[in-house]
Write an enzyme that holds these catalytic residues in place. Structure first.
Site, PDB file in Angstrom:
ATOM      1  N   CYS A   1       0.822  -1.204   0.000  1.00  0.00           N
ATOM      2  CA  CYS A   1       0.000   0.000   0.000  1.00  0.00           C
ATOM      3  C   CYS A   1       0.864   1.266   0.000  1.00  0.00           C
ATOM      4  CB  CYS A   1      -1.008  -0.039   1.138  1.00  0.00           C
ATOM      5  SG  CYS A   1      -2.447   0.983   0.765  1.00  0.00           S
TER       6      CYS A   1
ATOM      7  N   HIS B   1      -3.495  -4.779   0.367  1.00  0.00           N
ATOM      8  CA  HIS B   1      -2.946  -5.310   1.619  1.00  0.00           C
ATOM      9  C   HIS B   1      -2.992  -6.841   1.616  1.00  0.00           C
ATOM     10  CE1 HIS B   1      -2.490  -1.589   3.937  1.00  0.00           C
ATOM     11  NE2 HIS B   1      -3.573  -1.167   3.315  1.00  0.00           N
TER      12      HIS B   1
ATOM     13  N   GLU C   1      -1.491  -8.809   3.381  1.00  0.00           N
ATOM     14  CA  GLU C   1      -1.354  -9.362   4.733  1.00  0.00           C
ATOM     15  C   GLU C   1      -2.689  -9.771   5.349  1.00  0.00           C
ATOM     16  OE1 GLU C   1      -0.827  -6.195   3.899  1.00  0.00           O
ATOM     17  OE2 GLU C   1      -1.273  -4.786   5.521  1.00  0.00           O
TER      18      GLU C   1
HETATM   19  N1  GLN Z   1      -1.798   6.914   2.887  1.00  0.00           N
HETATM   20  C1  GLN Z   1      -1.940   6.186   1.667  1.00  0.00           C
HETATM   21  C2  GLN Z   1      -3.310   6.388   1.038  1.00  0.00           C
HETATM   22  O1  GLN Z   1      -4.200   6.842   1.701  1.00  0.00           O
HETATM   23  C3  GLN Z   1      -1.670   4.696   1.891  1.00  0.00           C
HETATM   24  C4  GLN Z   1      -2.646   4.031   2.794  1.00  0.00           C
HETATM   25  C5  GLN Z   1      -2.185   2.688   3.294  1.00  0.00           C
HETATM   26  O2  GLN Z   1      -1.011   2.353   3.255  1.00  0.00           O
HETATM   27  N2  GLN Z   1      -3.098   1.885   3.784  1.00  0.00           N
HETATM   28  O3  GLN Z   1      -3.509   6.111  -0.103  1.00  0.00           O
END
Ligand code: GLN
Length: 536
Positions: free
Chosen positions: A384, A510, A512
Site C-alpha cells: 500500500c 494489503h 497481509e
Molecule cells: N496513505 C496512503 C493512502 O491513503 C496509503 C494508505 C495505506 O497504506 N493503507 O492512499
C-alpha cells in the site's frame, strides 16, 4: 437444506485487558473446525466509535479490513487466520453501531411512542446481531466480548448475552471466561483471588461460566484447580490452564486441545462430532520450531515500537517463514531514524518491507529505504503506502522527475505521481472516503507476481485514498517500471515491479489480510523465498 441447530459460545474476559481473549476465541474456533464443525466468530466492542477505522494505531493497533470493506478490530484477523469462516461487517459490532441503529429507528418513529431504553432496545439490537451471523449453515457461533468484566460500557452486552442464554435451551449455550492468575514473585505463588472476584462479578450479572480459562506464566497445580473450581463454581475439569506459549501463538490450539477444551464444549453443547488428530497445527508448530534456514528482513515503518500496529504483516511474515522452512528475524526500523542517520542500518538485511501508513512523517526515510533496496539488489516488498513510496522513488531517481511526490504529502507537488481519484475527492468526511475491501486485479504473465500467484486474476483487499496516477504510466514504464497488475474495472495500477532486480514487488493492496499459518500468502512466501535465494 435444513437449517442446522446452531449453538452459541460466549467468551468474556476478566481481571485485565490484553489477555489474549481474541486468540483464545480464534483457537477455540480452530479446534471446533478440526472436529468438523462450521464455526463463525464475531466480536463485540463496547466502545462508541462506529468502527475502528478512524482510531489511531497507537490506541488500537492495526485496523483489519474484510472483503466487504468493513474496517474492524484486529481480533478479526486472528479469526481469519485460525479458521476458515468468511467474515463480513456483521462480525464486528460496536456500541457506536448499536446506538446509531437504535437512534435512527427512534427518529423514524419505529418504536411507536415507547420510551427508548438500554433494556430492551439496546439489548435487543445486540441479540439480533448474534442471530444474524447464525443465519447460514453455522454449527457454532463464537462471540467474543471486548473489554473486561466491570467496565461500564460492557454492561449492555453482558445483559444481552444473559438474556440470549435465557431464550435458548441450556445445552445450546456455553460461557467461557478468561482470566489472569498473576504470579507474585515475593510470595512465590500464583494468585487466584482476582479470578474469583471477576467470576463473582459475572455471576452477579446472572452469568455462570461453564469454563474458566486461566492465563498464567506458570503451570497450575491440581490443588489450585480445585480452589478455582470451588470459588468460581466451575467443575475442576473445566478449569483450563493457558500457559504463555513458548515460540508462537500457533501453539495455542494444541495447548487448548491438551487441556481438552473441545471435549468440554462438545459435552456442554451436546454436539456429535468426530475427534481430531490436529495434524495441520502439529505440522505448523513443528516447522516453526525447527527451521532449516534463517533470514533477516527490515520492516521500515512509523509505528515500529508498537506490537500491534502491523500485526497482520508480522503474522504473514511468520507464515512465509513456515512455507520456506525458514526462521525470519524481523528488524523493526523507524523511518525517521533513516532520515537522521542514513541507510547504513539496512546493509546487513536480506530483505526490506515497507508496510501501509498514513501521513507524511518518516516518508523521506521510507523513500531512502526503497532506493537502497533498488540500488543494492535487496528483495523489496511494498504494501500500500510501500507501493506509493516505491513509485515516488522510481519517478525521482530513475525517471528523473525531480519533484515527484504523492499529493497526500505535498498537495502542491508539480508531479503528483500518486494522486487522489476524482470520485474519492467528493467524499469529504475522514471516515469513509477510502477504497475499501476486495477488488480484482489482473496480472501480467511475465511478472514476479504472476509467478507467485500462478494465476491471472486475483482478489485483494484495499484501504487507501490515493492511487498511482495514470498520467505518469507511460513515462515510468518507458523508464523500465513494470505494471504487473491492474484493476480491470477502473484501470487502476495495483502492482508495480522492477524487472531488472532480484525481486522488487510493490502492491497497492494489503496482501497481509489473506495469509494463514498453513497457507502463506503467495507474495509473502515468494518474498521470503527471494531473500533466501539472494542472501548475502
Ligand atoms: N496513505 C496512503 C493512502 O491513503 C496509503 C494508505 C495505506 O497504506 N493503507 O492512499
Amino acid at each position: 437444506m435444513p437449517k442446522i441447530h446452531t449453538k452459541y459460545i460466549f467468551v468474556t474476559g476478566g481481571v485485565v485487558s490484553s489477555l489474549g481473549k481474541g486468540l483464545t476465541a480464534a483457537s477455540l474456533g480452530a479446534l471446533l473446525e478440526e472436529r468438523g464443525l462450521k464455526v463463525m466468530i464475531q466480536k463485540f466492542d463496547p466502545y462508541l466509535n462506529v468502527d475502528p477505522g478512524t482510531m489511531s494505531p497507537f490506541q488500537h493497533g492495526e485496523v483489519y479490513v474484510l472483503n466487504d470493506g468493513a474496517e474492524t478490530d484486529l481480533d478479526l484477523g486472528h479469526y481469519e487466520r485460525f479458521t476458515s469462516g468468511k467474515l463480513t461487517k456483521l462480525n464486528n459490532l460496536t456500541s457506536g453501531q448499536v446506538y446509531e441503529k437504535v437512534l435512527q429507528k427512534e427518529r423514524r418513529g419505529d418504536y411507536l411512542g415507547a420510551t427508548v431504553q438500554v433494556i430492551p432496545h439496546i439489548t435487543n439490537e445486540i441479540k439480533e446481531r448474534i442471530y444474524k451471523v447464525a443465519d447460514e449453515e453455522v454449527d457454532v457461533v463464537i462471540t467474543e466480548l471486548g473489554g473486561t468484566i466491570g467496565d461500564i460500557e460492557g454492561l449492555p452486552f453482558l445483559e444481552a448475552i444473559r438474556q440470549f442464554a435465557l431464550e435458548q435451551d441450556p445445552h445450546d449455550v456455553a460461557f467461557i471466561h478468561c482470566t489472569l492468575l498473576p504470579y507474585l514473585k515475593a510470595a512465590g505463588e500464583l494468585k487466584t483471588k482476582p479470578s474469583q472476584q471477576s467470576v463473582a462479578k459475572l455471576r452477579e450479572i446472572g452469568i455462570q461460566p461453564h469454563i474458566l480459562v486461566c492465563r498464567t506464566e506458570k503451570s497450575i497445580t491440581y490443588e489450585m484447580r480445585q480452589k478455582l473450581s470451588l470459588f468460581c463454581n466451575v467443575p475442576v475439569k473445566a478449569v483450563i490452564e493457558e500457559c504463555d506459549v513458548e515460540t508462537s501463538i500457533y501453539e495455542l490450539p494444541l495447548a487448548l486441545k491438551a487441556e481438552k477444551v473441545d471435549d468440554l464444549i462438545v459435552e456442554q453443547l451436546n454436539l456429535k462430532t468426530k475427534d481430531t488428530d490436529m495434524k495441520t497445527w502439529i505440522d505448523v508448530v513443528r516447522r516453526l520450531k525447527a527451521p532449516s534456514h534463517k533470514v533477516e528482513i527490515g520492516v521500515v515503518g512509523k509505528y515500529i515500537e508498537l506490537q500491534d500496529a502491523y500485526k497482520s504483516v508480522y503474522e504473514s511474515i511468520t507464515h512465509a517463514g513456515i512455507a520456506n522452512d525458514c526462521s525470519v528475524r524481523v528488524v523493526r526500523i523507524d523511518a525517521e531514524d533513516l532520515e537522521n542517520e542514513g541507510t547504513q542500518s539496512l546493509a546487513s538485511l536480506d530483505g526490506i518491507l515497507i508496510p501501509g501508513g498514513f501521513g507524511d512523517r518518516g516518508i523521506e526515510g521510507k523513500i531512502s529505504a526503497a532506493k537502497y533496496a533498488r540500488e543494492n539488489n535487496i528483495p523489496y516488498f511494498g504494501l500500500c503506502l510501500g507501493m506509493q513510496i516505491a513509485v515516488i522513488e522510481y519517478a525521482r531517481n530513475v525517471a528523473l522527475i525531480e519533484g515527484a511526490n504523492s499529493a497526500e504529502f505535498d498537495p502542491n507537488t508539480p508531479d503528483p505521481v500518486i494522486n487522489i481519484m476524482e470520485e474519492q475527492k467528493e467524499l469529504t468526511t475522514k471516515g469513509g472516503n477510502m477504497r475499501l475491501g476486495a477488488y480484482s486485479c489482473k496480472l501480467s504473465e511475465d511478472s514476479f507476481s504472476f509467478h507467485a500467484y500462478e494465476k491471472e486474476s486475483i482478489l485483494e483487499r484495499h484501504r487507501h485514498r490515493y492511487e498511482f496516477n495514470n498520467a505518469y504510466r507511460d513515462i515510468l514504464t518507458e523508464k523500465g517500471l513494470r505494471i504487473a497488475g491492474t484493476n480491470p474495472e477502473k484501470d487502476l495500477v495495483e502492482i508495480i515491479e522492477i524487472p531488472d532486480h532480484p525481486w522488487f514487488v510493490a502492491v497497492q493492496f494489503h496482501p497481509e489480510f489473506q495469509s494463514k499459518p498453513h497457507k502463506a500468502h503467495p507474495l509473502f512466501a515468494n518474498f521470503i523465498a527471494a531473500t533466501l535465494k539472494y542472501k548475502k
